[in-house]
Design an enzyme around this catalytic site. Structure first.
Site, mmCIF file in Angstrom:
data_model
loop_
_atom_site.group_PDB
_atom_site.id
_atom_site.type_symbol
_atom_site.label_atom_id
_atom_site.label_comp_id
_atom_site.label_asym_id
_atom_site.label_seq_id
_atom_site.Cartn_x
_atom_site.Cartn_y
_atom_site.Cartn_z
ATOM 1 C CG ASN A 1 -2.022 1.241 1.288
ATOM 2 O OD1 ASN A 1 -1.532 2.233 0.644
ATOM 3 N ND2 ASN A 1 -3.066 1.006 1.842
ATOM 4 C CD GLU B 1 12.224 -2.184 12.641
ATOM 5 O OE1 GLU B 1 12.600 -1.582 13.648
ATOM 6 O OE2 GLU B 1 10.960 -2.457 12.760
#
Lengths: 721, 329
Positions: free
Chosen positions: A605, A679
């Site tokens: 997405n 991250e």
């Protein structure tokens, strides 16, 4: 088909913006009581006396619990979960008179209202006897190897080739020490737990958690219960960044309090308590030595890290993992050490280890490029690693070159004047800097249960979490894509330990783990339906169910890492470019522009992915310019333990942010081709900004954050030397 | 129990009566600082007296000679006042960089100068602090003191006064209107706050029964030519690490006829720098003159470790503020 890759709006967005999404502290089981904590103030010693009468006499107080009257819990041995330190034992709250750090909870007040509980907690008085412990001063002379130093992820020593020899004989060398302070997650939602026992002795916990199964397992053992006697519910998490990975002591205290009060109890932590009740990114000091040939080829990278841990648990992290694999260097060596202090235990925070190690390495790489008179990007490309030299394996995918090119182009890197202190905007000094970002792509076993209904809807369930990245939405897309249904006809449920097992929601691995389980479950569902008596080739499974007059069909699906871990090395990569404006008189730094390009594999997405990436950039601005726990090494306390004094960026600190995902898919790593992006979005931002500050000012400041005091003092030092 | 009692005052007279007769009672107006202290148990008063219902304290009154600010005027109300902006630009500029819009909608001009320090040791009730707990010692002197004062400190306290508004008010010779049990009195703004000395817990010169009713500001050409500059650790919503309120009046030859300089973020109270003002007088308004005069600001300054950078920052902040002001005269 085709929901994967679409910028679908968050499926839980309306619930969140209308306030109907229920966070841990917002459940209201009938007859709920409230708890508040009392904290010790000395960093190490024993509780000598504790007086609870005054608190107990306050109208509305139900009970005051201390180590003297707390129920003795079985504390059955627990195999350390991957989110727990490898060695040591987590604090057992209200278990004994021993004090291990300042701010440790030493009493718990249960009352009819939150206000009464807090007011009564202030009336609990106590005396303590201090004792010698690990100490409060971070001194590298006291450093020692991690006691589980053989753990593969952070070995005490690792070396490829003769790094020291290569360093000594190389024509070009630089070395420096880098400091990253203690950093706090500071998620918007405070940690909270509501505990309720039923008549049969079963426990329900509404908790802020990134891993409901782990909380269930820990509490099961702490209280000597069976697995089916504990249920953990956590449908929404208001940010966590790693702080909700472990099952922290307050969860046990909430369950203890509910047992004592014989009614549901809520324990919600205050903002100040969040600085001691959960973990933080450890203060880490690093030494980096780099050596290169005259032509700019790296010959040696030697990086030593000294990380902070508590005196009761050995917390280590993969600070030095990138050192051996990020560049094509002839030799490399890493040394990892821990320094114990009398403080609470650190814990993973977004990009644990790599963010810290890359900060030092990428500043050093920049310094080496400068020493070589080479453009920082050109220097990195010159030493580009085509293969993971640390594991001696090919990468399952690596589009870092494309990240460099894309980000450099969008940023306008070619406009950079190579000289330091040469670019200006009025009185302001302008600097351009860049850094590489890297994070190991990981996958863990995960399972799902999928039910397809003949009315053309589907429900997918798993014990996964969504701390904000958009798990609800992206998993809905994977299921819709693989079931060939519209997104709005698929419902995804998570955050309940009674649902099929899911791994920790951390380490950027939720999509690789749970996403592939969803995809595998969908395939199994379609295959099983296609094999039903009377199913016809080529028809949609909903048509089959309708025709066969079956209301619904359910399967369990699962996915786990394949054999590729032994044959390939998998990492996500990125390149971050920063522009800064520095006021030369005041030492204040602004970041008008950040451009990041990322290789995170397939992006399920792009809308939520962009949100996650720019969120990481904002956090990176904080890490670079303002965030630091101010540790008083006489008192053993973080002195700025609230959001007024621990600064995080506000809107005025954030200007243009651009995040680009380069063309990438990693079908070797997993069938969906995803690598993870959480991250990587924080990694590299701080060194890119620090490198830009150097370019703007000529000041190489190797300690974060780059606050005005550091710039002004560095300027003075530069002038006198 | 350590509960909190609440009283609503219908008039300033009744407020003074209540706070005069209840030890440690405090007035609450916007509450933006007091509520933080209540939340964190930092000198929580046993009784708060709410004066938000008192009539007549919400107006900004303007005439040809002066401007009067009622104590309950909200910070954003001042920012939106064209007459104040025109006559006292430094005050409006100081308020624009104060806190956040949400806080400024609530916080009052009466409460703002009486907000407590941000010293980390004052704000953490488990640590020594002579201001919070007299005789317990000063944690900041040898502790984490990068935000602490280099001017006006003592061996007992180096906490900075955090208000921006108060620095501008000190520079522009404002007068404080005070009401107490014995009636009204006036106080020069520069005499509102006390130095810490050996009684850092006594922060101002209001008697226990006195409250601020408002302020008077005399319109002068000097005040019209004023400016506020703030240096801080992030872009918004943060206290100053250094700030300067400056005013200049030039004669026809471009010489400085009169000057005002007050600084914040570096001192234990809103700090007028008389020696800098004197040094500016009679000089041509040049960068050189500004720098020379500003250098005098740290003559008596004492650094304590982490805050040593303020010795460099303070003169630069003053000089920059003066330069920016001259550019628009």
């Amino acid at each position: 088909m085709g929901a994967i890759g679409k910028p679908v709006a968050r499926v839980d967005g309306p619930a969140k913006v209308t306030g109907t999404a229920t966070y841990a502290a917002e459940f209201h089981p009938e007859n709920m009581a409230y708890a508040a904590l009392v904290h010790g103030t000395i960093p190490r010693g024993w509780i000598k006396s504790i007086a609870t009468d005054a608190a107990e006499s306050v109208p509305g107080v139900i009970a005051v619990v201390t180590h003297l009257n707390a129920p003795r819990l079985p504390w059955k041995p627990v195999d350390a979960a991957p989110v727990d330190p490898g060695e040591g034992e987590q604090l057992r709250p209200l278990h004994s008179d021993e004090i291990l750090f300042a701010g440790q909870p030493i009493a718990l007040v249960i009352a009819e209202s939150q206000e009464t509980a807090r007011a009564a907690a202030a009336l609990v008085s106590f005396t303590c006897v201090p004792s010698d412990g690990a100490g409060l001063v971070f001194d590298r002379a006291r450093a020692r190897p991690p006691s589980d130093g053989t753990r593969e992820s952070y070995p005490a020593e690792w070396e490829r080739g003769d790094a020291e020899g290569a360093f000594a004989s190389a024509p070009r060398r630089i070395e420096g020490s880098y400091l990253q302070p203690r950093l706090f997650h500071n998620a918007m939602e405070p940690h909270a737990t509501i505990a309720a026992w039923d008549d049969e002795g079963k426990l329900t916990l509404w908790d802020k958690s990134q891993w409901v199964d782990n909380v269930r397992d820990q509490i099961t053992r702490n209280f000597g219960l069976a697995e089916d006697e504990v249920r953990v519910i956590s449908p929404f998490v208001g940010g966590a960044f790693g702080s909700a990975l472990r099952c922290w002591p307050h969860v046990t205290m909430a369950a203890m309090a509910a047992r004592i009060a014989r009614r549901p109890v809520r324990l919600e932590l205050t903002r100040r308590e969040l600085y001691t009740a959960v973990g933080y990114r450890p203060y880490t000091l690093q030494d980096v030595k780099l050596a290169a040939d005259e032509d700019g080829r790296l010959r040696s990278v030697i990086q030593t890290a000294y990380g902070l841990t508590s005196a009761y648990e050995d917390y280590g992290e993969e600070v030095l993992d990138p050192v051996g694999m990020l560049y094509d260097t002839m030799s490399a060596r890493t040394v990892y050490r821990l320094v114990e202090l009398d403080t609470n235990t650190p814990t993973p925070m977004r990009g644990p280890g790599a963010v810290t190690g890359v900060f030092a390495l990428e500043m050093a790489i920049d310094e080496m490029a400068d020493a070589m008179d080479m453009d920082p990007l050109e220097f990195r490309l010159k030493n580009y690693a085509e293969r993971d030299l640390k594991k001696d394996l090919p990468f399952s995918s690596k589009a870092l070159r494309s990240c460099y090119e894309t980000a450099a182009l969008r940023f306008g890197w070619e406009k950079r004047d190579p000289r330091r202190r040469a670019m200006h905007d009025g009185n302001m000094l302008v600097g351009y800097g860049m850094a590489t970002a890297v994070w190991p792509a990981m996958q863990a076993p995960a399972s799902v249960r999928i039910r397809l209904f003949a009315n053309g809807t589907a429900v997918v369930r798993t014990a996964a979490s969504d701390m904000g990245p958009g798990t609800y939405t992206s998993m809905t897309q994977v299921a819709a894509d693989r079931l060939d249904l519209p997104v709005e006809r698929v419902t995804f449920e998570l955050g309940d330990s009674s649902l099929p097992m899911a791994p920790v929601h951390g380490g950027s691995m939720t999509m690789a783990s749970v996403g592939n389980a969803v995809a595998a479950g969908c395939k199994k569902l379609r295959d099983d339906i296609a094999r039903l008596d009377g199913a016809e080739d080529g028809e949609h499974p909903v048509e089959t169910l309708m025709r066969l007059r079956r209301d619904s069909f359910e399967v369990d699906g699962a996915a786990e890492p394949g054999a590729e871990a032994g044959t390939h090395s998998s990492y996500a990569f990125g390149a971050v470019f920063a522009e800064v404006r520095v006021d030369p008189d005041f030492g204040t730094v602004r970041v008008p522009r950040l451009v990041g390009a990322y290789d995170g594999g397939v992006i399920v997405n792009p809308r939520t992915a962009r949100s996650q990436a720019i969120g990481g950039m904002v956090q990176g601005i904080g890490m670079a310019l303002m965030e630091a726990g101010e540790w008083d090494d006489r008192l053993g306390r973080v002195m700025n333990a609230n959001l007024a004094e621990y600064l995080v960026p506000v809107h005025a600190d954030v200007e243009e942010l651009e995040a680009v995902f380069v063309e990438s898919e990693d079908r070797i790593f997993n069938p969906l081709g995803v690598k993870g992006i959480a991250e990587i979005a924080l990694c590299g931002v701080a060194p890119a900004i620090a490198n830009a500050v150097w370019h703007a000012t000529g000041l190489r400041i190797r300690e974060l954050p780059l606050t005005p005091d550091r710039l002004l003092m560095a300027e003075q030092a530069a002038r006198t030397s | 129990m350590s509960g909190l009692a609440y009283a609503r005052a219908a008039s300033l007279e009744s407020a003074t009566e209540v706070i005069g007769s209840h030890r440690a009672a405090e007035v609450i107006a916007g509450g933006t600082d007091l509520l933080q202290r209540l939340e964190e148990h930092v000198l929580p008063p046993p009784l708060v007296v709410d004066i938000n219902g008192v009539e007549g304290l919400r107006a900004i009154e303007v005439d040809d000679h002066e401007i009067r600010l009622g104590a309950l005027v909200r910070l954003n109300q001042v920012i939106e006042s064209a007459p104040v902006r025109d006559a006292f630009p430094a005050i409006v500029e100081a308020l624009i960089v104060t806190a956040s819009p949400q806080v400024r909608n609530l916080a009052t001009v009466g409460g703002n100068p009486l907000q407590k320090t941000r010293c980390l040791y004052f704000r953490d009730q488990s640590t020594p602090c002579n201001k919070r707990e007299p005789g317990s010692g000063c944690g900041a002197l040898e502790g984490r003191n990068r935000i602490n004062a280099i001017l006006g400190g003592s061996e007992h306290c180096i906490a900075t006064h955090p208000s921006d508004f108060a620095v501008a008010m000190a520079a522009l010779d404002a007068t404080v209107l005070v009401v107490g049990a014995r009636g009204e009195r006036r106080l020069p703004f520069t005499e509102l706050h006390r130095l810490p000395g050996d009684t850092p817990h006594l922060e101002h010169n209001l008697a226990p029964d006195e409250v601020i009713e408002g302020y008077r500001l005399t319109r002068t050409p000097l005040a019209r030519h004023s400016h506020y500059l703030k240096v801080r650790d992030r872009g918004e919503f943060e206290w100053a690490i250094c700030s300067a309120a400056v005013a200049l009046e030039l004669d026809h030859g471009g010489r400085i006829a009169d000057a005002r300089v007050a600084v914040g973020g570096v001192a234990t109270k809103p700090w007028r720098l008389g020696q800098v003002e004197t040094a500016l007088q009679g000089r041509q308004a040049t960068a050189e003159a500004f720098a020379e005069a500003a250098a005098l600001s740290v003559q008596n300054a004492v650094a304590h470790g982490d805050n040593a950078y303020k010795l460099a920052l303070l003169p630069r902040t003053i000089a920059r503020a003066l330069t920016e002001l001259r550019e628009r005269l």
